[in-house]
Design an enzyme around this catalytic site. Structure first.
Site, PDB file in Angstrom:
ATOM      1  N   LYS A 104      -3.091  -2.476   7.651  1.00  0.00           N
ATOM      2  CA  LYS A 104      -2.173  -1.368   7.909  1.00  0.00           C
ATOM      3  C   LYS A 104      -0.964  -1.810   8.732  1.00  0.00           C
ATOM      4  CE  LYS A 104      -3.184   2.513   7.071  1.00  0.00           C
ATOM      5  NZ  LYS A 104      -4.226   3.521   7.106  1.00  0.00           N
ATOM      6  N   LYS A 164       0.873  -1.172   0.000  1.00  0.00           N
ATOM      7  CA  LYS A 164       0.000   0.000   0.000  1.00  0.00           C
ATOM      8  C   LYS A 164       0.912   1.224   0.000  1.00  0.00           C
ATOM      9  CE  LYS A 164      -4.125   1.897   2.166  1.00  0.00           C
ATOM     10  NZ  LYS A 164      -3.741   3.281   2.405  1.00  0.00           N
TER      11      LYS A 164
END
Ligand code: IVH
Length: 674
Positions: free
Chosen positions: A317, A118
């Site tokens: 995350k 990401k």
């Protein structure tokens, strides 16, 4: 080459070669030719286009230099909304996500996921029509973004035309534009040295650069992009899995992330997450997690969307590069222009593998905003390569006894009063060059490479010279004697002599260097050069009015004010007079001479130039009226041969064209600077 068909063929051949090598370099990361050879192709194309401007097309690789500034960005309605992603904050969240996917698909089988880093940059959409890049837009709120086509076109990793065949008539490619970490640190170091604003982290730098209304500024920054999905597709088919789509995009010249992998089942996805987390510190870009996407497009369609997020993807995350520690003390540092910066002294703590014991607090407003006191438990963050910063306070851990943080009234280095001007966040020491801290910083700046470039005058030596009271201002450097120097620590007669020689040499300088060396706030190297060109000498610059100053390129009201204020201060004038009296000299720049000294000449640059880059050399030659060509002919006036110069040098020698070294070029440019 007289036949225009031949020229067209040659231009076409060069464009193809350049696009091919760009693709190898940016998309595949496997360059086959050196930068020098690439530059040669590029210069050859530029020259042909300069000779035949009617053959320039917007897709030519030379057309990435940017255009005149826009007044504002226009808005873009995304034809398909740009969604965001749901987040998973731990392994259990990941397993829940996978369970939901499997139950909706009614599948007992393990799901194949594509695992992608990401990227922590700026989401953009690129629209290709007939294989040509027609629009670049920011994500905005997902429905409406901004048209940043002019900026996007300057990014070399983004093809202006797609390679190969088989692409849909209209294709929207999405991805993340980012600022590489290495380029980011370099840019910030330069900005800092020039006393300009630094960016907090690479993402802000990318966003700021993309929001530049002047795309010529964007062109100077090393932005690049990873593509990770598609939006609108019309007049053509795309493959039926995410992985095959990415591979297809890459064959068309779009850059995709090389760390992307397919994994079967959630446990293997979790392994990928840990694998990438370990790689994270070694990457030249910031990532803040992993995105997992169901590979089969048919399955994605079955799963569909929630309001703003797809059900077929999730972002797992990474923990922020943060740490928690105790604020032991706050000290105040004094910069070159007197700016007082509070610095946090911390109980050492490891963050992202690095031990941190200091962090910047920027200014007193920031201290107030955080509500910080000494003794507090604080959260610190590392962003890119910049100095760590304190981002928060754990309020319920405040000890019973603590100390408030207040701006000292007197400068910690010289005892002068500290003042904060109305409306400014920065407090400054008013001591000017009376202040030893400011003195040291300004002497360091004066001696630095882009200023008077005094060899051998390092930080430690400056400290000693100031602390022993041997120098107070840059001008005093030129009154130093061998006797004074040998009295210092670690200063043998030989080094003392070398320093005196370097000082003597630096007396003969140029006007731009001298202006830069003065360390006027907001006056970096390029503003100094513009001021020198405009005013030609120190006297007219010193007496210039605000209006006169604003007539100089790049000088707006704020900078003009800083310059005028600098020259109003008696202390500064004394130092300048003293420098001149000590024999510091430069050549005056005559206005006519500046613009046409080399008029009518054609120059060719070849090989690698080490101390200034080729573009800079070219612009400066052009500023003196020269034409800079890509190939050597009997009409060439001079060839500059850098390292590893090849065929052009040979050709020049055959034709008897004079050849200059890079040093000679520098000397020539400087002699015209003043
Ligand atoms: S896919 C519908 N893939 O993360 C799926 N996004 O929180 C849309 N991002 O706005 C995005 N790397 O800016 C996707 N490999 C990647 C990504 C990625 C970074 C960003 C993107 C998006 C945000 C979503």
């Amino acid at each position: 080459m007289t036949d225009s068909n031949n020229v067209e063929t040659e231009i076409e051949r060069l464009r193809e070669a350049i696009n091919h090598h760009n693709y190898l370099y940016h998309t595949l990361d496997t360059p086959e030719i050196s930068d020098v050879e690439f530059d040669r192709l590029f210069q050859a194309l530029k020259q042909l286009e300069a000779d035949h401007p009617e053959l320039i097309t917007p897709e030519s690789p030379t057309q990435r230099v940017g255009f005149a500034p826009l007044d504002a960005f226009t808005q873009v309605q995304h034809e398909m909304p740009m969604l965001s992603l749901d987040n998973a904050f731990g392994e259990e969240d990941m397993r829940d996500f996978d369970r939901r996917v499997r139950s909706r698909l009614g599948d007992d089988k393990e799901i194949v996921y594509v695992c992608e880093p990401k990227i922590d940059g700026v989401a953009v959409s690129l629209l290709y029509e007939g294989g040509r890049l027609v629009r670049g837009a920011t994500r905005g709120d997902g429905t409406t973004g901004e048209d940043i086509t002019a900026n996007v076109r300057t990014i070399e990793a983004i093809p202006l035309t797609l390679r190969g065949k088989g692409y849909p008539e209209r294709l929207e490619v999405r991805g993340e534009i980012y600022f590489p970490r290495s380029g980011f640190s370099r840019m910030n170091e330069e900005a800092e040295a020039a006393g300009q604003k630094v960016f907090a982290n690479p993402r802000n730098a990318a966003a700021g650069t993309l929001r530049q209304l002047d795309s010529r500024e964007t062109a100077k920054r090393p932005l690049t992009m990873f593509c990770y999905s598609i939006g609108l597709v019309e007049g053509g088919e795309m493959p039926d899995t995410q992985k095959a789509i990415l591979d297809q995009l890459a064959t068309w010249g779009l850059r995709t992330n090389p760390l992307t992998e397919m994994r079967t089942g959630v446990e293997d996805c979790i392994d990928f997450y840990h694998q990438l987390l370990e790689q994270r510190p070694s990457l030249d870009y910031e990532i803040d997690g992993v995105v997992f996407k169901v590979n089969a497009i048919a399955d994605q369609e079955t799963l569909g969307f929630l309001t703003r997020t797809p059900r077929w993807a999730i972002a797992h995350k990474f923990p922020a590069e943060e740490g928690v520690t105790i604020l032991r003390d706050v000290e105040f540092q004094v910069g070159r222009t007197g700016a007082i910066t509070p610095v946090a002294r911390l109980e050492p703590v490891k963050v992202g593998g690095v031990t941190i014991s200091n962090a910047t607090l920027h200014n007193m407003d920031e201290v107030g905003r955080l509500g910080l006191v000494i003794g507090d438990t604080v959260v610190i963050q590392r962003a890119g390569d910049v100095i760590p910063k304190v981002v928060g306070v754990v309020e319920d851990q405040r000890p019973a006894s603590f100390r408030r943080i207040s701006l000292p009234e007197a400068c910690p280095a010289c005892g002068s009063e500290i003042l904060q001007a109305e409306g400014e966040v920065i407090a400054r020491c008013t001591g000017g060059l009376q202040c030893s801290a400011q003195r040291k910083e300004s002497i360091r700046h004066f001696a630095s490479r882009l200023a008077l470039d005094i060899e051998g005058l390092g930080d430690k030596l400056v400290n000693q010279l100031v602390d022993h009271g041997l120098i107070e201002s840059p001008a005093d450097l030129f009154h130093l004697t061998e006797e004074q120097l040998v009295g210092l620590e670690r200063m043998a007669p030989k080094s003392a002599n070398n320093l005196l020689k370097a000082l003597a040499k630096s007396r003969q300088t140029t006007l731009p260097r001298f202006i830069y060396a003065l360390g006027i706030q907001e006056v970096g190297e390029s503003t100094a050069r513009n001021l020198a060109r405009h005013f030609g000498d120190m006297a007219p610059l010193r007496s210039a009015t605000l209006d006169e100053l604003q007539a100089v390129p790049d000088v707006g009201p704020v900078v003009a004010e800083k310059i005028a204020t600098f020259f109003h201060q008696e202390n500064n004038n004394r130092v300048i007079d003293d420098l001149i009296a000590s024999g510091v000299t430069w050549e005056v720049i005559s206005n006519d001479a500046a613009s046409d000294a080399l008029a009518g000449q054609t120059w060719v640059l070849t090989g690698t130039l080490t101390s200034l880059n080729r573009n800079e050399a070219k612009t400066r030659l052009q500023a003196l009226g020269a034409k800079v060509a890509g190939s050597v002919s009997s009409k060439t006036s001079f060839v500059v041969a850098g390292d590893a110069a090849g065929s052009k040098l040979t050709r020049a020698q055959e034709l008897g064209v004079p050849v200059l070294s890079e040093e000679a070029l520098l000397e020539l440019l400087e002699s015209h600077d003043g």
